[in-house]
Enzyme design. Structure first.
Site, PDB file in Angstrom:
ATOM      1  N   ASP A  38       0.160  -5.261  14.166  1.00  0.00           N
ATOM      2  CA  ASP A  38      -0.407  -4.948  15.473  1.00  0.00           C
ATOM      3  C   ASP A  38      -1.418  -6.016  15.842  1.00  0.00           C
ATOM      4  O   ASP A  38      -1.914  -6.742  14.983  1.00  0.00           O
ATOM      5  CB  ASP A  38      -1.050  -3.557  15.495  1.00  0.00           C
ATOM      6  CG  ASP A  38      -2.076  -3.375  14.401  1.00  0.00           C
ATOM      7  OD1 ASP A  38      -3.270  -3.536  14.689  1.00  0.00           O
ATOM      8  OD2 ASP A  38      -1.697  -3.063  13.259  1.00  0.00           O
ATOM      9  N   ARG A  76       7.232   1.782   1.162  1.00  0.00           N
ATOM     10  CA  ARG A  76       7.552   0.361   1.208  1.00  0.00           C
ATOM     11  C   ARG A  76       7.931  -0.136  -0.190  1.00  0.00           C
ATOM     12  O   ARG A  76       8.812  -0.973  -0.339  1.00  0.00           O
ATOM     13  CB  ARG A  76       6.394  -0.450   1.769  1.00  0.00           C
ATOM     14  CG  ARG A  76       6.779  -1.917   2.071  1.00  0.00           C
ATOM     15  CD  ARG A  76       5.612  -2.689   2.663  1.00  0.00           C
ATOM     16  NE  ARG A  76       5.170  -2.070   3.888  1.00  0.00           N
ATOM     17  CZ  ARG A  76       3.904  -2.095   4.312  1.00  0.00           C
ATOM     18  NH1 ARG A  76       2.974  -2.697   3.597  1.00  0.00           N
ATOM     19  NH2 ARG A  76       3.563  -1.516   5.453  1.00  0.00           N
ATOM     20  N   SER A 120       0.327  -4.980   5.547  1.00  0.00           N
ATOM     21  CA  SER A 120       0.292  -5.172   6.996  1.00  0.00           C
ATOM     22  C   SER A 120      -1.139  -5.433   7.426  1.00  0.00           C
ATOM     23  O   SER A 120      -2.096  -5.103   6.711  1.00  0.00           O
ATOM     24  CB  SER A 120       0.852  -3.944   7.711  1.00  0.00           C
ATOM     25  OG  SER A 120       0.086  -2.793   7.372  1.00  0.00           O
ATOM     26  N   ARG A 124       0.012  -8.866  -3.331  1.00  0.00           N
ATOM     27  CA  ARG A 124      -0.054  -7.773  -2.364  1.00  0.00           C
ATOM     28  C   ARG A 124       0.851  -8.111  -1.195  1.00  0.00           C
ATOM     29  O   ARG A 124       0.840  -9.243  -0.687  1.00  0.00           O
ATOM     30  CB  ARG A 124      -1.493  -7.577  -1.889  1.00  0.00           C
ATOM     31  CG  ARG A 124      -1.592  -6.706  -0.636  1.00  0.00           C
ATOM     32  CD  ARG A 124      -2.968  -6.128  -0.405  1.00  0.00           C
ATOM     33  NE  ARG A 124      -3.205  -5.814   0.995  1.00  0.00           N
ATOM     34  CZ  ARG A 124      -2.611  -4.842   1.680  1.00  0.00           C
ATOM     35  NH1 ARG A 124      -1.696  -4.068   1.087  1.00  0.00           N
ATOM     36  NH2 ARG A 124      -2.897  -4.629   2.953  1.00  0.00           N
ATOM     37  N   ARG A 152       6.851  -0.503   9.994  1.00  0.00           N
ATOM     38  CA  ARG A 152       5.939  -1.038   8.979  1.00  0.00           C
ATOM     39  C   ARG A 152       6.554  -0.905   7.581  1.00  0.00           C
ATOM     40  O   ARG A 152       6.343  -1.751   6.719  1.00  0.00           O
ATOM     41  CB  ARG A 152       4.612  -0.290   9.029  1.00  0.00           C
ATOM     42  CG  ARG A 152       3.770  -0.603  10.258  1.00  0.00           C
ATOM     43  CD  ARG A 152       2.537   0.292  10.297  1.00  0.00           C
ATOM     44  NE  ARG A 152       1.854   0.202  11.566  1.00  0.00           N
ATOM     45  CZ  ARG A 152       0.593  -0.199  11.715  1.00  0.00           C
ATOM     46  NH1 ARG A 152      -0.100  -0.556  10.649  1.00  0.00           N
ATOM     47  NH2 ARG A 152       0.027  -0.247  12.896  1.00  0.00           N
ATOM     48  N   GLY A 159       0.817  -1.200   0.000  1.00  0.00           N
ATOM     49  CA  GLY A 159       0.000   0.000   0.000  1.00  0.00           C
ATOM     50  C   GLY A 159       0.857   1.257   0.000  1.00  0.00           C
ATOM     51  O   GLY A 159       0.584   2.227  -0.706  1.00  0.00           O
ATOM     52  N   ARG A 203       1.030  11.054  -8.550  1.00  0.00           N
ATOM     53  CA  ARG A 203       0.492  11.171  -7.191  1.00  0.00           C
ATOM     54  C   ARG A 203       1.446  10.615  -6.127  1.00  0.00           C
ATOM     55  O   ARG A 203       1.037  10.287  -5.021  1.00  0.00           O
ATOM     56  CB  ARG A 203      -0.870  10.465  -7.066  1.00  0.00           C
ATOM     57  CG  ARG A 203      -1.970  11.082  -7.904  1.00  0.00           C
ATOM     58  CD  ARG A 203      -3.237  10.238  -7.853  1.00  0.00           C
ATOM     59  NE  ARG A 203      -4.279  10.840  -8.680  1.00  0.00           N
ATOM     60  CZ  ARG A 203      -5.302  11.548  -8.211  1.00  0.00           C
ATOM     61  NH1 ARG A 203      -5.419  11.751  -6.907  1.00  0.00           N
ATOM     62  NH2 ARG A 203      -6.207  12.048  -9.030  1.00  0.00           N
TER      63      ARG A 203
END
Length: 240
Positions: free
Chosen positions: A207, A25, A91, A88, A220, A21, A44
């Site tokens: 988490d 990352r 997290s 994908r 993350r 996402g 973007r």
């Protein structure tokens, strides 16, 4: 061949794309795992990169957050750029003691209350499914590489800050049959199945609603190396 969300030229993406996402990352994967890297998308700031891993051409493209953003990017990759496989790498928050912080999870199904699939093409079910061939490859590679990988259903939520009137996490887990929560995979799987393409989701537990442990934003971005390596090795296996 630019789209409204991607300024990559034709042929810029490999047949297999890893999709986190977070754009940071995506950059982390490109910087730390890929060779001969070229940045192929900057629109973007939802960055995309293509390079090689162990001699195999692989891309990584950020999806942004949520089903709508994910499905803009995966639809364009599948239909405009000839991508065949999307993994994908995200997290998730754990609903159960079985999934602990830093565990790697492979989705065998995704539950969602989202109206996305119904609005797209009338799909009424609350579950969507990854591609068996891709999941089987990931599980085989995980065993070969001695990477612990837990299979389970995930909850693709539309709402991050849920009102307490909608129930506790334990009630959500029981109602949905899910063991962890994220926000994208239900849509990814539906688009892939609709278009006859392949999709899978690997998640690292960041988490836990049970233990109340959580990782920082930096952790993350950068600490999910085990999941990243499993995704990359699986991409290589799909390329053989």
């Amino acid at each position: 061949m630019a789209t409204p969300h991607n300024n990559a030229p034709e042929g810029a993406f490999a047949k297999t794309v890893l999709m986190p996402g977070d754009p940071l990352r995506a950059k982390f994967v490109a910087d730390n795992f890929l060779e001969d890297v070229v940045q192929v998308n900057t629109v973007r700031n939802c960055w995309g990169f293509t390079g090689t891993y162990k001699g195999h051409r692989i891309s990584v493209q950020a999806s942004g957050m949520g089903i709508p953003s994910m499905c803009i990017y995966c639809h364009e990759l599948y239909t405009e750029y000839g991508v065949e496989n999307i993994i994908r790498i995200g997290s998730a928050g754990s609903y159960t003691d079985r999934l602990k912080v830093m565990d790697v999870v492979l989705a065998d199904s995704a539950y969602s209350e989202s109206s996305f699939a119904r609005v797209l093409n009338g799909y009424q079910d609350s579950l969507t499914y990854p591609t068996k061939e891709l999941n089987d490859t990931i599980l085989r590679v995980a065993e070969q590489e001695n990477i612990p990988c837990k299979l389970g259903r995930i909850h693709s939520a539309d709402v991050f800050y849920t009102d307490e009137s909608q129930g506790t996490f334990r009630e959500l887990a029981e109602r949905t049959g899910s063991e962890c929560v994220e926000m994208e995979s239900f849509g990814l799987f539906h688009v892939a199945n609709t278009l006859g393409k392949r999709a899978a989701t690997l998640l690292t537990i960041s988490d836990s609603f049970v233990s109340e442990e959580n990782l920082t934003a930096e952790e993350r971005q950068e600490s999910f190396r085990t999941m990243m390596r499993l995704a990359l090795e699986s991409a290589v296996a799909m390329d053989k």
